[in-house]
Design a protein around this motif. Structure first.
Motif, mmCIF file in Angstrom:
data_model
loop_
_atom_site.group_PDB
_atom_site.id
_atom_site.type_symbol
_atom_site.label_atom_id
_atom_site.label_comp_id
_atom_site.label_asym_id
_atom_site.label_seq_id
_atom_site.Cartn_x
_atom_site.Cartn_y
_atom_site.Cartn_z
ATOM 1 N N ALA A 164 0.810 -1.274 -0.055
ATOM 2 C CA ALA A 164 -0.024 0.065 0.020
ATOM 3 C C ALA A 164 0.772 1.355 0.010
ATOM 4 O O ALA A 164 0.440 2.160 -0.723
ATOM 5 C CB ALA A 164 -1.081 -0.013 1.092
ATOM 6 N N MET A 165 1.760 1.221 0.683
ATOM 7 C CA MET A 165 2.617 2.368 0.994
ATOM 8 C C MET A 165 3.587 2.564 -0.606
ATOM 9 O O MET A 165 3.885 3.541 -0.814
ATOM 10 C CB MET A 165 3.663 2.187 1.784
ATOM 11 N N LEU A 166 3.941 1.384 -0.883
ATOM 12 C CA LEU A 166 4.867 1.701 -2.239
ATOM 13 C C LEU A 166 4.173 2.065 -3.348
ATOM 14 O O LEU A 166 4.602 2.347 -4.563
ATOM 15 C CB LEU A 166 5.367 0.212 -2.607
ATOM 16 N N GLU A 167 2.639 2.018 -3.389
ATOM 17 C CA GLU A 167 2.067 2.360 -4.679
ATOM 18 C C GLU A 167 2.158 3.613 -5.030
ATOM 19 O O GLU A 167 2.024 4.166 -6.123
ATOM 20 C CB GLU A 167 0.413 2.350 -4.499
ATOM 21 N N ASP A 168 2.563 4.507 -4.156
ATOM 22 C CA ASP A 168 2.900 6.020 -4.275
ATOM 23 C C ASP A 168 3.986 6.460 -3.214
ATOM 24 O O ASP A 168 3.702 6.832 -2.150
ATOM 25 C CB ASP A 168 1.997 6.956 -4.426
ATOM 26 N N PRO A 169 5.341 5.914 -3.186
ATOM 27 C CA PRO A 169 6.165 5.904 -2.242
ATOM 28 C C PRO A 169 6.682 7.186 -1.965
ATOM 29 O O PRO A 169 7.158 7.522 -0.667
ATOM 30 C CB PRO A 169 7.449 5.249 -2.817
ATOM 31 N N THR A 170 6.229 8.175 -2.413
ATOM 32 C CA THR A 170 6.573 9.887 -1.999
ATOM 33 C C THR A 170 5.301 10.324 -1.253
ATOM 34 O O THR A 170 5.587 11.578 -0.756
ATOM 35 C CB THR A 170 6.883 10.520 -3.355
ATOM 36 N N ARG A 171 4.105 9.481 -1.218
ATOM 37 C CA ARG A 171 3.060 10.244 -0.601
ATOM 38 C C ARG A 171 3.060 9.955 0.979
ATOM 39 O O ARG A 171 3.304 8.878 1.309
ATOM 40 C CB ARG A 171 1.741 9.940 -1.148
ATOM 41 N N GLU A 172 2.613 11.055 1.717
ATOM 42 C CA GLU A 172 2.269 10.485 3.039
ATOM 43 C C GLU A 172 0.843 10.063 2.986
ATOM 44 O O GLU A 172 -0.008 10.562 2.340
ATOM 45 C CB GLU A 172 2.338 11.974 3.732
ATOM 46 N N LEU A 173 0.665 8.991 4.177
ATOM 47 C CA LEU A 173 -0.618 8.201 4.295
ATOM 48 C C LEU A 173 -0.770 8.366 5.761
ATOM 49 O O LEU A 173 0.104 8.277 6.411
ATOM 50 C CB LEU A 173 -0.496 7.008 3.736
ATOM 51 N N TYR A 174 -2.149 8.753 6.205
ATOM 52 C CA TYR A 174 -2.444 8.540 7.497
ATOM 53 C C TYR A 174 -3.011 6.989 7.666
ATOM 54 O O TYR A 174 -3.365 6.270 6.687
ATOM 55 C CB TYR A 174 -3.503 9.706 8.057
ATOM 56 N N GLY A 175 -3.178 6.773 9.154
ATOM 57 C CA GLY A 175 -3.445 5.153 9.401
ATOM 58 C C GLY A 175 -4.559 4.460 8.707
ATOM 59 O O GLY A 175 -4.427 3.646 8.106
ATOM 60 N N LEU A 176 -5.553 5.381 8.505
ATOM 61 C CA LEU A 176 -7.010 4.888 8.068
ATOM 62 C C LEU A 176 -6.590 4.764 6.482
ATOM 63 O O LEU A 176 -7.385 3.896 5.989
ATOM 64 C CB LEU A 176 -8.120 5.829 8.185
ATOM 65 N N GLU A 177 -6.051 5.779 5.914
ATOM 66 C CA GLU A 177 -5.849 5.403 4.481
ATOM 67 C C GLU A 177 -5.016 4.247 4.267
ATOM 68 O O GLU A 177 -5.481 3.486 3.301
ATOM 69 C CB GLU A 177 -4.874 6.560 3.846
ATOM 70 N N ILE A 178 -3.986 3.674 5.116
ATOM 71 C CA ILE A 178 -3.225 2.728 4.857
ATOM 72 C C ILE A 178 -4.189 1.340 5.168
ATOM 73 O O ILE A 178 -4.088 0.399 4.554
ATOM 74 C CB ILE A 178 -2.150 2.764 5.946
#
Length: 105
Positions: free
Chosen positions: A11-25
């Motif tokens: 999930a994180m590697l789908e856009d490795p430059t983007r910040e994600l918060y917990g619920l998005e992950i």
């Protein structure tokens, strides 16, 4: 590497430059919050991820502050390498991701 860890990394590697918060992950990985937060803490502990809390007033927003995660310098590359070395490949398991998301597992 566990399957849930692979799902979080994917999930994180789908856009490795983007910040994600917990619920998005959680949504992207198809996993529950109680599953991903220990994984995120472990990945942050080994230096692959870094996190920050957003700077908002929870009363004004009507919700708690979000904690955002992103890859630390070199973390995405380490994650890619680890994913290729993992014995259980996530790429062939889209049905399992859906079952996690639906709560069937």
């Amino acid at each position: 590497m566990t399957l849930p860890t692979q799902l979080v990394l994917r999930a994180m590697l789908e856009d490795p430059t983007r910040e994600l918060y917990g619920l998005e992950i959680c949504r992207a990985a198809g996993l529950a919050s109680g599953t991903i937060h220990p994984i995120l803490a472990r990945l942050e502990g080994i230096g692959w991820l870094e996190s920050r809390f957003e700077e908002v007033d929870p009363r004004e927003q009507g919700r708690p502050r979000r904690r955002y995660y992103r890859f630390a310098l070199g973390g995405a590359e380490q994650a890619r390498i680890a994913m290729t070395q993992a014995h259980t490949k996530v790429n062939g398991l889209p049905g399992l991701r859906r079952r996690f998301a639906d709560g069937d597992i």
